[in-house]
Scaffold this motif. Sequence first.
Motif, PDB file in Angstrom:
ATOM      1  N   ASP A   1       3.208   5.463  -4.803  1.00 52.91           N
ATOM      2  CA  ASP A   1       2.477   4.587  -3.876  1.00 52.91           C
ATOM      3  C   ASP A   1       1.090   5.108  -3.509  1.00 52.91           C
ATOM      4  O   ASP A   1       0.333   4.431  -2.815  1.00 52.91           O
ATOM      5  N   GLN A   2       0.745   6.306  -3.995  1.00 53.44           N
ATOM      6  CA  GLN A   2      -0.556   6.899  -3.688  1.00 53.44           C
ATOM      7  C   GLN A   2      -1.465   7.014  -4.915  1.00 53.44           C
ATOM      8  O   GLN A   2      -2.589   7.502  -4.806  1.00 53.44           O
ATOM      9  N   ARG A   3      -0.983   6.581  -6.058  1.00 55.14           N
ATOM     10  CA  ARG A   3      -1.773   6.705  -7.284  1.00 55.14           C
ATOM     11  C   ARG A   3      -3.018   5.832  -7.226  1.00 55.14           C
ATOM     12  O   ARG A   3      -3.023   4.782  -6.601  1.00 55.14           O
ATOM     13  N   GLY A   4      -4.068   6.308  -7.898  1.00 56.25           N
ATOM     14  CA  GLY A   4      -5.318   5.558  -7.951  1.00 56.25           C
ATOM     15  C   GLY A   4      -6.215   5.764  -6.745  1.00 56.25           C
ATOM     16  O   GLY A   4      -7.229   5.085  -6.609  1.00 56.25           O
ATOM     17  N   ARG A   5      -5.869   6.721  -5.893  1.00 55.22           N
ATOM     18  CA  ARG A   5      -6.654   6.970  -4.677  1.00 55.22           C
ATOM     19  C   ARG A   5      -7.365   8.319  -4.696  1.00 55.22           C
ATOM     20  O   ARG A   5      -7.907   8.748  -3.684  1.00 55.22           O
ATOM     21  N   GLY A   6      -7.316   9.016  -5.822  1.00 55.44           N
ATOM     22  CA  GLY A   6      -8.060  10.265  -5.950  1.00 55.44           C
ATOM     23  C   GLY A   6      -7.271  11.544  -5.768  1.00 55.44           C
ATOM     24  O   GLY A   6      -7.817  12.634  -5.946  1.00 55.44           O
ATOM     25  N   ALA A   7      -5.993  11.450  -5.416  1.00 56.03           N
ATOM     26  CA  ALA A   7      -5.210  12.670  -5.192  1.00 56.03           C
ATOM     27  C   ALA A   7      -5.032  13.470  -6.479  1.00 56.03           C
ATOM     28  O   ALA A   7      -5.158  14.694  -6.478  1.00 56.03           O
TER      29      ALA A   7
ATOM     30  N   ARG B   1      -6.974  13.540  -9.125  1.00 54.81           N
ATOM     31  CA  ARG B   1      -8.274  14.129  -9.446  1.00 54.81           C
ATOM     32  C   ARG B   1      -8.532  15.349  -8.561  1.00 54.81           C
ATOM     33  O   ARG B   1      -8.973  16.399  -9.035  1.00 54.81           O
TER      34      ARG B   1
ATOM     35  N   SER C   1      -2.056  13.719   2.908  1.00 51.49           N
ATOM     36  CA  SER C   1      -2.689  12.572   3.552  1.00 51.49           C
ATOM     37  C   SER C   1      -3.267  13.021   4.889  1.00 51.49           C
ATOM     38  O   SER C   1      -3.073  14.165   5.315  1.00 51.49           O
ATOM     39  N   ASP C   2      -3.947  12.129   5.568  1.00 52.56           N
ATOM     40  CA  ASP C   2      -4.542  12.452   6.867  1.00 52.56           C
ATOM     41  C   ASP C   2      -3.526  13.003   7.861  1.00 52.56           C
ATOM     42  O   ASP C   2      -3.849  13.856   8.678  1.00 52.56           O
TER      43      ASP C   2
ATOM     44  N   THR D   1      -7.844  12.533   1.158  1.00 54.22           N
ATOM     45  CA  THR D   1      -6.861  13.503   0.675  1.00 54.22           C
ATOM     46  C   THR D   1      -7.450  14.901   0.768  1.00 54.22           C
ATOM     47  O   THR D   1      -8.613  15.104   0.454  1.00 54.22           O
TER      48      THR D   1
END
Length: 151
Positions: free
Chosen positions: A76-82, A84, A48-49, A2
């Motif tokens: 659908d993107q939670r828990g991936r560091g966005a 933070r 995203s990329d 991210t």
Amino acid sequence: MTWIALATVQDLPSVAAIERAAFSDPWSLRSFREALDSPSVYFACARSDDGGVVGYVVAWFVADQGEIANIAVSPDQRGRGAGRALLDAALGEAGARGTSAVFLEVRDSNQRARELYASRGFEEVGRRRRYYRRPVEDAIVLRRTLTLAGV
């Protein structure tokens, strides 16, 4: 991976869609559009990329105080560091603007967000009774004091 970039007018439909998915009482598209035009506002998106918007943060700064007014990540993107990364970007901007303290409100029941904020040094300083609508719930007021060196 991210990455964070300032929001643009082209990002607003994606931001509004994330807002509607994340909150029961969402901001209007007009509110986001107005945020883009204010020099006291920091409005950035997590991407995203492929450059798609996966989250956003809106913070405003007046004198030496800041407030994180809105932060959300696509479900659908939670828990991936966005989240933070967005919070860290807003805190970095606060430091760059010479802010001494940053405030925010969070739903009492939003444990995941409260844990994120605590991990970044936010402390509870108050409660706003029945602050949120749909459903009615208290807001916990949090503050992060910044050092002279920034974040």
